[in-house]
Structure formats: structure tokens, C-alpha cells
Design an enzyme around this catalytic site. Structure first.
Site, PDB file in Angstrom:
ATOM      1  N   HIS A  27       0.878  -1.186   0.000  1.00  0.00           N
ATOM      2  CA  HIS A  27       0.000   0.000   0.000  1.00  0.00           C
ATOM      3  C   HIS A  27       0.910   1.230   0.000  1.00  0.00           C
ATOM      4  O   HIS A  27       1.791   1.353  -0.843  1.00  0.00           O
ATOM      5  CB  HIS A  27      -0.933  -0.124   1.220  1.00  0.00           C
ATOM      6  CG  HIS A  27      -2.086   0.830   1.263  1.00  0.00           C
ATOM      7  ND1 HIS A  27      -2.399   1.715   0.268  1.00  0.00           N
ATOM      8  CD2 HIS A  27      -3.040   1.028   2.240  1.00  0.00           C
ATOM      9  CE1 HIS A  27      -3.475   2.404   0.610  1.00  0.00           C
ATOM     10  NE2 HIS A  27      -3.881   2.010   1.804  1.00  0.00           N
ATOM     11  N   HIS A  44      -1.767  -2.273  -9.711  1.00  0.00           N
ATOM     12  CA  HIS A  44      -2.837  -1.747  -8.867  1.00  0.00           C
ATOM     13  C   HIS A  44      -4.030  -2.676  -8.933  1.00  0.00           C
ATOM     14  O   HIS A  44      -4.315  -3.234  -9.992  1.00  0.00           O
ATOM     15  CB  HIS A  44      -3.247  -0.342  -9.333  1.00  0.00           C
ATOM     16  CG  HIS A  44      -3.943   0.432  -8.277  1.00  0.00           C
ATOM     17  ND1 HIS A  44      -5.289   0.294  -8.031  1.00  0.00           N
ATOM     18  CD2 HIS A  44      -3.468   1.324  -7.373  1.00  0.00           C
ATOM     19  CE1 HIS A  44      -5.613   1.086  -7.033  1.00  0.00           C
ATOM     20  NE2 HIS A  44      -4.534   1.721  -6.599  1.00  0.00           N
ATOM     21  N   ASP A  50       2.679   5.727  -6.294  1.00  0.00           N
ATOM     22  CA  ASP A  50       3.909   5.699  -5.499  1.00  0.00           C
ATOM     23  C   ASP A  50       5.175   5.791  -6.350  1.00  0.00           C
ATOM     24  O   ASP A  50       6.232   6.154  -5.837  1.00  0.00           O
ATOM     25  CB  ASP A  50       3.943   4.419  -4.648  1.00  0.00           C
ATOM     26  CG  ASP A  50       2.883   4.448  -3.565  1.00  0.00           C
ATOM     27  OD1 ASP A  50       2.753   5.500  -2.923  1.00  0.00           O
ATOM     28  OD2 ASP A  50       2.189   3.441  -3.371  1.00  0.00           O
TER      29      ASP A  50
HETATM   30  N1  CMC Z   1       5.681  -6.027 -10.413  1.00  0.00           N
HETATM   31  C1  CMC Z   1       5.672  -7.164 -11.121  1.00  0.00           C
HETATM   32  N2  CMC Z   1       4.576  -7.915 -11.322  1.00  0.00           N
HETATM   33  C2  CMC Z   1       3.444  -7.484 -10.766  1.00  0.00           C
HETATM   34  C3  CMC Z   1       3.373  -6.290 -10.031  1.00  0.00           C
HETATM   35  C4  CMC Z   1       4.561  -5.559  -9.877  1.00  0.00           C
HETATM   36  N3  CMC Z   1       4.560  -4.430  -9.157  1.00  0.00           N
HETATM   37  N4  CMC Z   1       2.112  -6.120  -9.614  1.00  0.00           N
HETATM   38  C5  CMC Z   1       1.407  -7.158 -10.058  1.00  0.00           C
HETATM   39  N5  CMC Z   1       2.209  -7.991 -10.757  1.00  0.00           N
HETATM   40  C6  CMC Z   1       1.793  -9.246 -11.421  1.00  0.00           C
HETATM   41  C7  CMC Z   1       1.734 -10.372 -10.416  1.00  0.00           C
HETATM   42  O1  CMC Z   1       2.964 -11.020 -10.270  1.00  0.00           O
HETATM   43  C8  CMC Z   1       0.655 -11.248 -11.000  1.00  0.00           C
HETATM   44  O2  CMC Z   1       1.206 -11.949 -12.088  1.00  0.00           O
HETATM   45  P1  CMC Z   1       0.728 -13.452 -12.419  1.00  0.00           P
HETATM   46  O3  CMC Z   1      -0.716 -13.346 -12.730  1.00  0.00           O
HETATM   47  O4  CMC Z   1       1.578 -13.831 -13.595  1.00  0.00           O
HETATM   48  O5  CMC Z   1       1.007 -14.254 -11.177  1.00  0.00           O
HETATM   49  C9  CMC Z   1      -0.329 -10.234 -11.580  1.00  0.00           C
HETATM   50  O6  CMC Z   1       0.462  -9.083 -11.897  1.00  0.00           O
HETATM   51  C10 CMC Z   1      -1.437  -9.844 -10.625  1.00  0.00           C
HETATM   52  O7  CMC Z   1      -0.817  -9.377  -9.421  1.00  0.00           O
HETATM   53  P2  CMC Z   1      -1.473  -9.428  -7.981  1.00  0.00           P
HETATM   54  O8  CMC Z   1      -0.415  -9.182  -6.957  1.00  0.00           O
HETATM   55  O9  CMC Z   1      -2.290 -10.659  -7.823  1.00  0.00           O
HETATM   56  O10 CMC Z   1      -2.461  -8.196  -8.070  1.00  0.00           O
HETATM   57  P3  CMC Z   1      -3.210  -7.530  -6.864  1.00  0.00           P
HETATM   58  O11 CMC Z   1      -4.361  -6.800  -7.427  1.00  0.00           O
HETATM   59  O12 CMC Z   1      -3.475  -8.494  -5.760  1.00  0.00           O
HETATM   60  O13 CMC Z   1      -2.088  -6.525  -6.298  1.00  0.00           O
HETATM   61  C11 CMC Z   1      -0.722  -4.719  -5.856  1.00  0.00           C
HETATM   62  C12 CMC Z   1      -2.042  -5.173  -6.497  1.00  0.00           C
HETATM   63  C13 CMC Z   1      -0.712  -3.217  -5.804  1.00  0.00           C
HETATM   64  C14 CMC Z   1      -0.631  -5.259  -4.420  1.00  0.00           C
HETATM   65  C15 CMC Z   1       0.454  -5.257  -6.700  1.00  0.00           C
HETATM   66  O14 CMC Z   1       0.382  -4.739  -8.016  1.00  0.00           O
HETATM   67  C16 CMC Z   1       1.799  -4.945  -6.078  1.00  0.00           C
HETATM   68  O15 CMC Z   1       2.243  -5.682  -5.178  1.00  0.00           O
HETATM   69  N6  CMC Z   1       2.485  -3.828  -6.508  1.00  0.00           N
HETATM   70  C17 CMC Z   1       3.729  -3.428  -5.910  1.00  0.00           C
HETATM   71  C18 CMC Z   1       3.477  -2.641  -4.628  1.00  0.00           C
HETATM   72  C19 CMC Z   1       2.912  -1.273  -4.905  1.00  0.00           C
HETATM   73  O16 CMC Z   1       3.395  -0.525  -5.742  1.00  0.00           O
HETATM   74  N7  CMC Z   1       1.866  -0.913  -4.121  1.00  0.00           N
HETATM   75  C20 CMC Z   1       1.221   0.414  -4.221  1.00  0.00           C
HETATM   76  C21 CMC Z   1      -0.184   0.288  -4.734  1.00  0.00           C
HETATM   77  S1  CMC Z   1      -0.912   1.826  -5.275  1.00  0.00           S
HETATM   78  C22 CMC Z   1      -0.848   2.932  -4.002  1.00  0.00           C
HETATM   79  C23 CMC Z   1      -1.358   2.497  -2.696  1.00  0.00           C
HETATM   80  O17 CMC Z   1      -2.273   1.715  -2.559  1.00  0.00           O
HETATM   81  O18 CMC Z   1      -0.815   2.998  -1.711  1.00  0.00           O
END
Ligand code: CMC
Length: 375
Positions: free
Chosen positions: A219, A258, A312
């Protein structure tokens, strides 16, 4: 009953505060596109807007700003508490503890009628930047800087952290960042705040929970993660290989992806322009160039999955250029998001129903108890 892991796609409440279209990359606060607010409004005006559902008239904004500034000072107890904290404590833990402690000195901490909650929200909005500035200087062994009541929140927090009045450009840049961070749908910390207040608990508990949620690296903590990553990359030329190596190991690239946006986060669009301008002004172009090199690599490697920069990613370069230490990046997110959390707390209380979802139980049934000497 249906189940969705991480509550993806589940509508948990109605709101009139912010709207997101994740496919089109749209964020509106009460109907106004976020870019338009960031270009024209101020943080204080945006908070008034969220709390009242309409933009203020000139005199109303002046009154609101005066009311905030009148509450800039930390209560004596909070000041003593902050100055007794371990100097190596992380600022997010400090903020979470200090906001919780604000409930100890409120004669009516549990009041949940709307005027009382609004009044408490105003105090938290005003005092949190002061707590942050004071703790930062205390841990560095520097004299504490009292808030300057002639300054708006953005300029004042920079002044209390650095001890020098910021340039208009830096103050404006932070103000824009705060506007961009004010509210964002039912994100995890906002949901946490609404869940807590839905028990008719109190605003201190709700905001304490929200701060705890925000600091997680998935987050708000991601902005610090981005900076750590940029520091690990030796040069813009090294960014592509670094990114590919991380992806090959299935590591997440901080500041990308996201739950809701499957296109460019509109806040990132705005922050990218701001980050470039500030990087040019402050001699930090290498940082900006590393960021664009990561973005380019991600566009080829994973954009097909709908993974783009989020708020971010360019916040990190922006905050670094403004002169913020790395571990104050996420606390600065708190300073902005308190506006949104409070708006949601007020909205929840105005038409409350306890949040109490169900679970899909997958464990055994009808198990006999085994006495301890028979296990
Ligand atoms: N880098 C590489 N791959 C990614 C990323 C990333 N940052 N984000 C998602 N993916 C891939 C993930 O590996 C998965 O691939 P596969 O289907 O092949 O296994 C797919 O995309 C779906 O990812 P997920 O983690 O299941 O998606 P989610 O909706 O549960 O997670 C998230 C969203 C924000 C937690 C995730 O994108 C993430 O961990 N990002 C990095 C941390 C980040 O930047 N967080 C800030 C979010 S926005 C501001 C806020 O909320 O504060």
C-alpha cells in the site's frame, strides 16, 4: 454466498467521495478529475471539498485555513510523548502511536456525533504534520521548530522538518502531492478506517488502524520501496537489467500495479511531470532517468497484464527532490490521506451499518477433543 480473494470486485459500500474507472485511468473527487484539482486547488481546499461535498467560497476557505492553523501546536502531553520515543523508531510507528495517544487527552474521545468527529478530524489534520516534524528533528538531535501559523500545511511541514522556509516551488510541489493523495476510493487503509468506525468505536482508533494499514509495502509503504530500489540501481543504463532480473525472480517492482487500475494511474501521470520538473531544478535527473528506464522495461515486459506505474512510483523522485528523507515518504502520504480517511469516517457514520462479512470455512467438523496426555 460468493467468495473473492482479497475482496477483488466486491462492492462493500456506497460513497459520494471518490470515483475510479480502472480501465480508463480516471479518478474523480466528487466528480472533479484529480488532475484538474491538482492543477487548480490547494490541499486545504480539497479537504474542505471532501468534508462538505462542495468547493468553499473565499471566506469559507479562509475560515477553514485559520481553524486548521489554530490547531497546529501539539498538545503538551503529545509533545512529551514524542520526545520520549526511541530515536531509531520508524516515523510511521511514531505517527500511529501519537495519533492513538491523541485519544487519551480528549475529554470525549468516543463521541461519534458528526460535529464532534469533524472537530476531532480537524485537530488530527492540523497536528499530524507537527508530530512528524518534531519527531524528525528530535531523532536528529536538532532543535524543534514550532509551527508557523502563517503557512499552509504543505509549506509548514517542510519548514518544521528542515528548519528553513521552503521555496514557493517546493511548497507548491508538496501541496500538489497532498492533493493527489487526499482520497482514493475504498483503498485498504480507507476500508480499515470505515470498518473500525462502523463499530461506533472512535476516530482515533479508526485513523490509527488506517495508518497501520497504509505503512504496508503493498500500500502506501511502496513509495519508500521505490526509493530503495532506485538507490540500488547504479545508473539509468543499469535499470533495464535490474528490472528484468527482478521480474525473472518473480519479485514485484515497487510502484507498479494496482488492484483497480489496469491502465495508467492518473495520479502517476501528474506526478511524472512534477518529478521531471523538480529533478531538472534540483540536479536529480539520474533518478528520473532511472525511473523512466524502469517504466520502459515494464511496458515491454508486463504491460499486457495491465501493470503500469501507480501513485507511489513518481512520488519517490518527487519527494526526494523536495528534500524529504526516505522514511518520511509514507508519513507524508498520511498527512494527505487523513483528509480522505476523515471524509470516509464521516460518510460511514452518517449512514452506518456494521461491517461484518462472512468466511468460507474450510476446516474439519465434529472433531473430538483429545486430552493433553493423549496427544
Ligand atoms: N511487479 C511485477 N509484477 C506485478 C506487479 C509488480 N509491481 N504487480 C502485479 N504484478 C503481477 C503479479 O505477479 C501477478 O502476475 P501473475 O498473474 O503472472 O502471477 C499479476 O500481476 C497480478 O498481481 P497481484 O499481486 O495478484 O495483483 P493484486 O491486485 O493483488 O495486487 C498490488 C495489487 C498493488 C498489491 C500489486 O500490483 C503490487 O504488489 N504492486 C507493488 C506494490 C505497490 O506498488 N503498491 C502500491 C499500490 S498503489 C498505491 C497504494 O495503494 O498505496
Amino acid at each position: 454466498m460468493s467468495y473473492s480473494k482479497g475482496l477483488e470486485g466486491v462492492v462493500a459500500t456506497e460513497t459520494k467521495i471518490s470515483f475510479i474507472d480502472g480501465e480508463k485511468g480516471v479518478l474523480e473527487l466528487i466528480g472533479i478529475p484529480i488532475g484538474e484539482l491538482a492543477s487548480n486547488s490547494s490541499f486545504e481546499e480539497s479537504v474542505f471539498f471532501l468534508w462538505n461535498g462542495r468547493l468553499p467560497k473565499k471566506a469559507e476557505l479562509a475560515d477553514f485555513e485559520s481553524a486548521i492553523r489554530a490547531r497546529y501546536d501539539m498538545p503538551a502531553y503529545i509533545s512529551q510523548l514524542v520526545m520520549s520515543m526511541p530515536k531509531d523508531a520508524q516515523p510511521m510507528h511514531v505517527l500511529r502511536t501519537a495519533v492513538s495517544a491523541m485519544g487519551l487527552i480528549d475529554p470525549k474521545p468516543n463521541a461519534t456525533d458528526l460535529p464532534s468527529v469533524r472537530d476531532k478530524a480537524l485537530t488530527l489534520l492540523a497536528v499530524t504534520p507537527t508530530i512528524l516534524g518534531a519527531f524528525h528533528r528530535y531523532r536528529k538531535g536538532l532543535p524543534i521548530i514550532a509551527p508557523d501559523k502563517t503557512l499552509p500545511i504543505a509549506a509548514n511541514v517542510l519548514y518544521m522538518i528542515s528548519g528553513t522556509k521552503p521555496t514557493p516551488t517546493m511548497a507548491k510541489a508538496l501541496d500538489v502531492c497532498l492533493v493527489l493523495h487526499t482520497d482514493h476510493g475504498l483503498n485498504n487503509s480507507t476500508f480499515s478506517a470505515r470498518v473500525v468506525i462502523s463499530t461506533l468505536s472512535d476516530i482515533y482508533s479508526a485513523i490509527t488502524a488506517a495508518i497501520g494499514s497504509l505503512r504496508g509495502p503493498l500500500h502506501g509503504g511502496a513509495n519508500e520501496g521505490v526509493m530503495v530500489m532506485l538507490n540500488e540501481i547504479a545508473s539509468p543504463e543499469a535499470a533495464e537489467q535490474y528490472t528484468l532480473d527482478k521480474l525473472a525472480k518473480k519479485d514485484k517492482i515497487m510502484g507498479f500495479g494496482h488492484r483497480v487500475y489496469k491502465s495508467y494511474d492518473p495520479r502517476a501521470t501528474h506526478l511524472k511531470v512534477l518529478a521531471k520538473q523538480l529533478a531538472q531544478d534540483t540536479g536529480n535527473m539520474a533518478l528520473y532517468d532511472k525511473s523512466t528506464a524502469i517504466e520502459k522495461t515494464m511496458a515491454t515486459a508486463v504491460a499486457a497484464k495491465g501493470i503500469y506505474p501507480n501513485v507511489d512510483f513518481y512520488s519517490a523522485t518527487t519527494y526526494h527532490c523536495i528534500g524529504l528523507p526516505l522514511d518520511l515518504f509514507t508519513p507524508m502520504f498520511v498527512v494527505g490521506r487523513i483528509g480522505g480517511w476523515s471524509a470516509h469516517i464521516l460518510e460511514q457514520l452518517a449512514d452506518n451499518r456494521l461491517f461484518r462479512p462472512d468466511v468460507d470455512y474450510k476446516g474439519p467438523h465434529d472433531v473430538r477433543y483429545t486430552p493433553i496426555d493423549k496427544r
